[in-house]
Write an enzyme that holds these catalytic residues in place. Structure first.
Site, PDB file in Angstrom:
ATOM      1  N   TRP A  45       5.912   1.364  -9.534  1.00 34.20           N
ATOM      2  CA  TRP A  45       6.049   2.720 -10.039  1.00 34.20           C
ATOM      3  C   TRP A  45       5.688   2.785 -11.521  1.00 34.20           C
ATOM      4  O   TRP A  45       6.167   1.994 -12.321  1.00 34.20           O
ATOM      5  CB  TRP A  45       7.467   3.222  -9.876  1.00 34.20           C
ATOM      6  CG  TRP A  45       8.059   3.387  -8.505  1.00 34.20           C
ATOM      7  CD1 TRP A  45       9.383   3.593  -8.240  1.00 34.20           C
ATOM      8  CD2 TRP A  45       7.412   3.405  -7.225  1.00 34.20           C
ATOM      9  NE1 TRP A  45       9.587   3.728  -6.889  1.00 34.20           N
ATOM     10  CE2 TRP A  45       8.396   3.613  -6.242  1.00 34.20           C
ATOM     11  CE3 TRP A  45       6.079   3.251  -6.813  1.00 34.20           C
ATOM     12  CZ2 TRP A  45       8.103   3.677  -4.887  1.00 34.20           C
ATOM     13  CZ3 TRP A  45       5.779   3.306  -5.465  1.00 34.20           C
ATOM     14  CH2 TRP A  45       6.776   3.526  -4.519  1.00 34.20           C
ATOM     15  N   ASN A  87       3.490   8.800  -4.098  1.00 36.07           N
ATOM     16  CA  ASN A  87       3.992   7.962  -3.024  1.00 36.07           C
ATOM     17  C   ASN A  87       4.384   8.826  -1.826  1.00 36.07           C
ATOM     18  O   ASN A  87       5.292   9.646  -1.903  1.00 36.07           O
ATOM     19  CB  ASN A  87       5.219   7.168  -3.500  1.00 36.07           C
ATOM     20  CG  ASN A  87       5.862   6.389  -2.371  1.00 36.07           C
ATOM     21  OD1 ASN A  87       5.200   5.668  -1.641  1.00 36.07           O
ATOM     22  ND2 ASN A  87       7.182   6.555  -2.215  1.00 36.07           N
ATOM     23  N   GLU A  88       3.642   8.666  -0.737  1.00 35.56           N
ATOM     24  CA  GLU A  88       3.905   9.326   0.547  1.00 35.56           C
ATOM     25  C   GLU A  88       4.027  10.848   0.444  1.00 35.56           C
ATOM     26  O   GLU A  88       5.069  11.442   0.765  1.00 35.56           O
ATOM     27  CB  GLU A  88       5.161   8.736   1.198  1.00 35.56           C
ATOM     28  CG  GLU A  88       5.021   7.248   1.495  1.00 35.56           C
ATOM     29  CD  GLU A  88       6.217   6.665   2.231  1.00 35.56           C
ATOM     30  OE1 GLU A  88       7.293   7.305   2.218  1.00 35.56           O
ATOM     31  OE2 GLU A  88       6.075   5.579   2.813  1.00 35.56           O
ATOM     32  N   TYR A 117       5.183   1.220   9.365  1.00 33.70           N
ATOM     33  CA  TYR A 117       6.612   1.016   9.589  1.00 33.70           C
ATOM     34  C   TYR A 117       6.936   1.262  11.069  1.00 33.70           C
ATOM     35  O   TYR A 117       7.493   2.296  11.436  1.00 33.70           O
ATOM     36  CB  TYR A 117       7.437   1.946   8.693  1.00 33.70           C
ATOM     37  CG  TYR A 117       7.388   1.552   7.245  1.00 33.70           C
ATOM     38  CD1 TYR A 117       8.130   0.471   6.775  1.00 33.70           C
ATOM     39  CD2 TYR A 117       6.580   2.245   6.346  1.00 33.70           C
ATOM     40  CE1 TYR A 117       8.081   0.088   5.444  1.00 33.70           C
ATOM     41  CE2 TYR A 117       6.526   1.871   5.005  1.00 33.70           C
ATOM     42  CZ  TYR A 117       7.282   0.791   4.567  1.00 33.70           C
ATOM     43  OH  TYR A 117       7.215   0.419   3.239  1.00 33.70           O
ATOM     44  N   GLU A 152       1.522  -0.303   2.082  1.00 30.81           N
ATOM     45  CA  GLU A 152       2.894  -0.677   2.420  1.00 30.81           C
ATOM     46  C   GLU A 152       2.932  -1.109   3.877  1.00 30.81           C
ATOM     47  O   GLU A 152       2.387  -0.421   4.741  1.00 30.81           O
ATOM     48  CB  GLU A 152       3.880   0.490   2.242  1.00 30.81           C
ATOM     49  CG  GLU A 152       4.201   0.891   0.829  1.00 30.81           C
ATOM     50  CD  GLU A 152       5.334   1.940   0.779  1.00 30.81           C
ATOM     51  OE1 GLU A 152       6.155   1.989   1.725  1.00 30.81           O
ATOM     52  OE2 GLU A 152       5.386   2.701  -0.197  1.00 30.81           O
ATOM     53  N   TRP A 198       5.874  -4.585   1.809  1.00 24.92           N
ATOM     54  CA  TRP A 198       7.030  -3.936   1.201  1.00 24.92           C
ATOM     55  C   TRP A 198       8.258  -4.729   1.637  1.00 24.92           C
ATOM     56  O   TRP A 198       8.567  -4.746   2.813  1.00 24.92           O
ATOM     57  CB  TRP A 198       7.158  -2.489   1.667  1.00 24.92           C
ATOM     58  CG  TRP A 198       8.320  -1.797   1.017  1.00 24.92           C
ATOM     59  CD1 TRP A 198       9.638  -1.850   1.401  1.00 24.92           C
ATOM     60  CD2 TRP A 198       8.278  -0.968  -0.154  1.00 24.92           C
ATOM     61  NE1 TRP A 198      10.417  -1.109   0.557  1.00 24.92           N
ATOM     62  CE2 TRP A 198       9.614  -0.554  -0.419  1.00 24.92           C
ATOM     63  CE3 TRP A 198       7.272  -0.541  -1.016  1.00 24.92           C
ATOM     64  CZ2 TRP A 198       9.954   0.264  -1.484  1.00 24.92           C
ATOM     65  CZ3 TRP A 198       7.604   0.276  -2.075  1.00 24.92           C
ATOM     66  CH2 TRP A 198       8.933   0.679  -2.300  1.00 24.92           C
TER      67      TRP A 198
END
Length: 454
Positions: free
Chosen positions: A119, A235-236, A316, A356, A398
């Site tokens: 970040w 981010n996302e 994920y 990720e 991640w």
């Protein structure tokens, strides 16, 4: 070149000084003692006289660029085995936690990892970089300077995310709150981040301040530093209030053009999870479930934005397809990755970077061996894509930590060297990609890491 010029100039000064001293003291026998003293002074200056330029004297780095579907460095393809450590700036801001930054970067380098995603934002709250719109904490900015300088020392390139869609570390929620508290926000909805002119102005000011920041350690502006791999808009990103995707698309086009107007050196991505939108037929065959097409994003449409250099995808399986067996989840992972690599090759002509990938330890039947099989599936697909010169450009696990960081961990984090079998998966991938890239074995890290594997 800098060292050479400094020595050359010093030698010229020495010759002039010698002629002057010879004229002044030749008659009283003091010439040679004084000449000896002057020589010592010159030697000390040449050796230690400009310690502040240490970082500039390192071998010059090349920026990462892209050629079609491949990342490129110094004319060679650049395939990435790397990781996420979101916490680097935050820890760098605290003296007692600062050593973890160097320890993590050093550990990554020893594993042959080449890129770390982290970040470059903390909006409001504890250790905030941006305290309020346009107000920055210089202490935290210097902490980010340190992260960049340490990454350079260890040869790790950084992919910086510019803001969070989630609430952690402020995110779009904090921007909306700032505008609302000042009485100038159009809406209290978090999605107003993407269309409120005031909030977009806040964000642009932050981006400009960050990209034009001059590092207090290296003396290099961020936009001119090749140790930075690239920038990620968010981010996302998700915009639940407009599932058509038009709101997010407009924001991506505007912000990517703004970033490129300031920094044409670095690569830029959106930060997508990779879901296909409601008008894309792949939503029915590749998306994990129906909900994935309702977030206002579309992998193809968003990644085609002209100022976006590469596509990003997350993985994920246990969060996205919860009611399947482990074997079915691995099948999903393969299908998910191969679909996006195909898109990169045939639809986008851009690299596809899996920024990720993680496997939770909170599953009821979790076993560390399952996580390792998941890692192997991801890494093998990246390697096979690279070997075939396809669009799969790399992957970032991640997430990685060093010892003693349990309070910052989630259900995905690992300390790789605590489990040798996991560690071997990552180092094997580093060596395999290094051979594909033609990295010479004169490189000490790869020589030590990879020769023992042959």
């Amino acid at each position: 070149m800098l060292v050479y010029n400094r020595i050359k100039n010093t030698h010229e000064h020495m010759r002039s000084y010698t002629r002057y001293i010879r004229k002044m003291v030749a008659g009283n026998g003091l010439f040679y003692p004084i000449l000896g003293f002057a020589s010592c002074v010159a030697f000390i200056y040449m050796s230690f006289g400009d310690l502040g330029l240490t970082y500039h004297q390192e071998p010059e780095l090349a920026f990462v660029t892209r050629n079609g579907t491949q990342f490129v460095v110094d004319g060679r393809p650049f395939y990435i085995n790397g990781w996420n450590s979101y916490w680097l700036m935050d820890h760098s801001a605290e003296e007692d936690r600062k050593p973890r930054v160097s320890a993590m970067l050093e550990a990554g380098a020893k594993m042959g990892l080449t890129v770390c995603r982290t970040w470059a934002f903390n909006d409001g709250g504890y250790n905030a970089l941006q305290i309020s719109p346009g107000r920055f904490d210089e202490r935290v900015f210097k902490a980010l300077d340190y992260v960049i300088a340490e990454a350079r020392q260890h040869g790790i390139r950084l992919l910086f995310s510019l803001v969070n869609n989630l609430r952690a570390y402020g995110g779009k929620t904090q921007y909306v709150k700032w505008a609302w508290e000042e009485g100038i926000g159009l809406s209290s909805s978090n999605d107003s981040f993407f269309f409120d002119p005031t909030i977009k102005r806040y964000f642009k000011n932050y981006v400009k301040t960050l990209l034009t920041r001059k590092n207090t350690i290296t003396g290099i502006e961020y936009r001119n530093d090749p140790i930075i791999f690239g920038w990620e808009l968010m981010n996302e990103p998700r915009c639940m209030s407009d599932s058509s995707g038009d709101t997010l698309q407009d924001w991506m086009e505007e912000m990517s053009a703004f970033v490129k107007s300031i920094d044409k050196n670095h690569l830029l991505t959106v930060g997508l999870e990779g879901f296909y939108g409601p008008k894309n037929p792949k939503r029915l065959t590749v998306n994990p479930e129906d909900w994935a097409s309702t977030f206002g994003t579309d992998f193809i449409r968003n990644s085609k934005v002209p100022d976006i250099d590469f596509a990003s995808v997350h993985i994920y399986p246990d969060h996205w397809v919860q009611h399947q067996t482990f074997e079915e989840k691995l099948t999903f992972v393969s299908k998910w990755m191969l679909s996006h690599i195909e898109d990169g090759h045939y639809e986008l002509n851009k690299p596809v970077f899996f920024t990720e990938y993680g496997f939770s330890n909170l599953n009821n039947d979790f076993q560390p061996s399952q996580r390792e099989r998941f890692y192997k599936t991801v890494l093998d697909i990246v390697y096979k894509s690279a070997k075939r010169k396809r669009a799969g450009a790399g992957a970032l696990v991640w997430q990685l930590f060093v010892e003693g960081m349990e309070e910052f961990n989630d259900d995905f984090g690992i300390v790789t060297w605590e489990r040798p079998s996991t560690y071997k998966y990552f180092t094997k991938q580093s060596c395999s990609l290094a051979r594909l890239q033609g990295i010479p074995l004169q490189n000490q890290i790869y020589r030590e890491l990879c020769l023992q594997r042959q």
